[in-house]
Design an enzyme around this catalytic site. Structure first.
Site, PDB file in Angstrom:
ATOM      1  CE  LYS A  41      48.279  46.582 -34.202  1.00 30.48           C
ATOM      2  NZ  LYS A  41      46.952  46.939 -34.597  1.00 30.48           N
TER       3      LYS A  41
ATOM      4  CD  GLU B 101      51.653  47.970 -27.121  1.00 24.19           C
ATOM      5  OE1 GLU B 101      52.550  47.415 -26.460  1.00 24.19           O
ATOM      6  OE2 GLU B 101      51.578  47.899 -28.367  1.00 24.19           O
TER       7      GLU B 101
ATOM      8  CB  SER C 246      45.080  47.115 -41.420  1.00 23.91           C
ATOM      9  OG  SER C 246      43.968  47.890 -41.005  1.00 23.91           O
TER      10      SER C 246
END
Ligand SMILES: *Cc1c(COP(=O)(O)O)cnc(C)c1O
Length: 396
Positions: free
Chosen positions: A98, A120, A384
């Site tokens: 991210k 969010e 990830s």
């Protein structure tokens, strides 16, 4: 949700309107349209600007710790009977992919003169990455999170607060990612001076394009690293898919290499409509949260609640680019159930000494399914994120 859109049947990406074939675009109220058009224009201006690129590269290297390693997982390879490399996005600062996108977008927000960042979060990894980037650049930050997600990812709640961001819990709906997006979008509409830093490859144009662009660093690095090690392209590349950002990050640079097979693992939940987040496998095309893509809907085209054990995959929408790749048959989308993901979460921890995020464990489970005994093949799996956030959840 009724689909009354004129669909132009093209297979190409149209950067002006943010269309991926027939999917994508901007389905928002007029107030938002104006802001998003300005954002699209600024993104186009800066993405090829050399001082912007240099600053992005600087922070990816010195703050995030890129390039992330491409690790040959010899124990997992032996177990499955096929050679597997892990792209270690779990080793990035803050623990997932991210941060790549939040650094890119916050540099853009700064250039656009924003003083407050809003985002969010589902699993909390995007909330942590955004709060981190906001702290780095001294910007005010507000993170919206569903109450259910806040409970199941409590470590990330504490991290977001410690980083100085304001956490706003939303009681709406089921208290998951969809509700957090609604709340953040609402705040964005009401507060013209804020920058909305969307965390996945979803939502209206320009977000899918922009998030895909900033995450593409994953595949660019992985391709170079793989060729250095193996002297050829991989047979398969795999990732888990929630909204689509880590998957497209790995896939983008391989899309034109037709000898490379592309696979993604959806959060299958228990594998049936109403208890799943497998949007591409079990959903159908429609408009949801500002974009035309696949969505999980009932027979009246109403959005169904999603379910996945992985908060980061628990979303009834999906990236418009992945919708196109599915229809074209360029990428394959598979259902991985909660139970399969938990098994893979334990397996990787014990076999390799790497605790994966429960989201990423879906990709490991898919590799086990598809690669068993494929001795001649070599594959890359995108790891990830790391699983520290999941350890207290009793997934044992
Ligand atoms: C957010 C998240 C995901 C899912 O989001 P994508 O946009 O589909 O990548 C997957 N893994 C981790 C670790 C995440 O934090």
């Amino acid at each position: 949700m009724k689909n009354t859109i004129t669909i132009n049947k093209t297979r190409d990406y149209d950067s002006v309107n943010g269309k991926f074939g027939e999917y994508g675009g901007m389905f928002v109220p007029p107030v938002l349209e104006e802001k998003l058009n300005l954002l699209a224009e600024q993104f186009e201006k800066y993405k090829n600007d050399s001082s912007f690129q240099q600053e992005f590269a600087y922070y990816l290297k010195n703050f995030v710790g890129r390039p992330s390693p491409l690790y040959y997982a010899h124990n997992l390879s032996k177990h499955i009977g096929s050679k597997i490399y892990l792209k270690r996005e779990d080793l990035n600062h803050t623990g997932s992919h991210k941060i790549n996108n939040t650094i890119g977008q916050i540099l853009l927000a700064k250039r656009m003169g924003a003083t407050e960042i809003v985002a969010e979060t589902g699993a909390g990894q995007h909330g942590v990455a955004t709060a981190t980037a906001a702290a780095l650049f001294g910007l005010k930050c507000k993170i919206f999170m569903g109450t259910k997600d806040a409970k199941r990812q409590s470590m990330n709640v504490s991290r977001i607060k410690l980083l100085g961001a304001e956490l706003v819990l939303t009681e709406e709906g089921r208290g998951t990612l969809k509700d957090a997006v609604d709340a953040a979008l609402g705040y964005y509409i009401e507060n013209p001076e804020v920058y909305y830093l969307l965390g996945s490859q979803v939502g209206p144009h320009p977000y899918p394009t922009m998030v895909g662009h900033f995450q593409s660093i994953i595949g660019k690095e992985a391709k170079k690293q793989f060729i250095e090690r193996e002297g050829r392209l991989p047979d398969n590349i795999m990732a888990c898919i929630g909204g689509g950002s880590n998957a497209i990050g790995l896939f983008n640079d391989f899309l034109k290499d037709h000898e490379v097979n592309i696979h993604a693992a959806e959060g299958g939940g228990s594998g049936v409509l109403g208890q799943t987040a497998a949007t591409l496998s079990l959903g159908k095309p429609g408009v949801f949260q500002g974009t035309y893509s696949y969505a999980l809907t009932d027979e009246n085209d109403q959005i169904l609640p999603s379910h996945s054990i992985a908060a980061g995959l628990d979303y009834p929408g999906i990236s418009p680019q992945h919708a196109m790749l599915k229809d074209l048959g360029r990428a394959n989308y598979h259902i991985i159930t909660d139970d399969e993901a938990i098994d893979a979460y334990r397996l990787l921890s014990k076999l390799e000494g790497i605790i994966p995020a429960i989201e990423s464990a879906h990709a490991i489970a898919l590799a086990e399914k598809l690669l068993k005994g494929k001795t001649g093949q070599i594959s890359i799996i995108n790891l990830s994120g790391r699983g520290d956030k999941d350890v207290e959840r009793d997934l044992m």
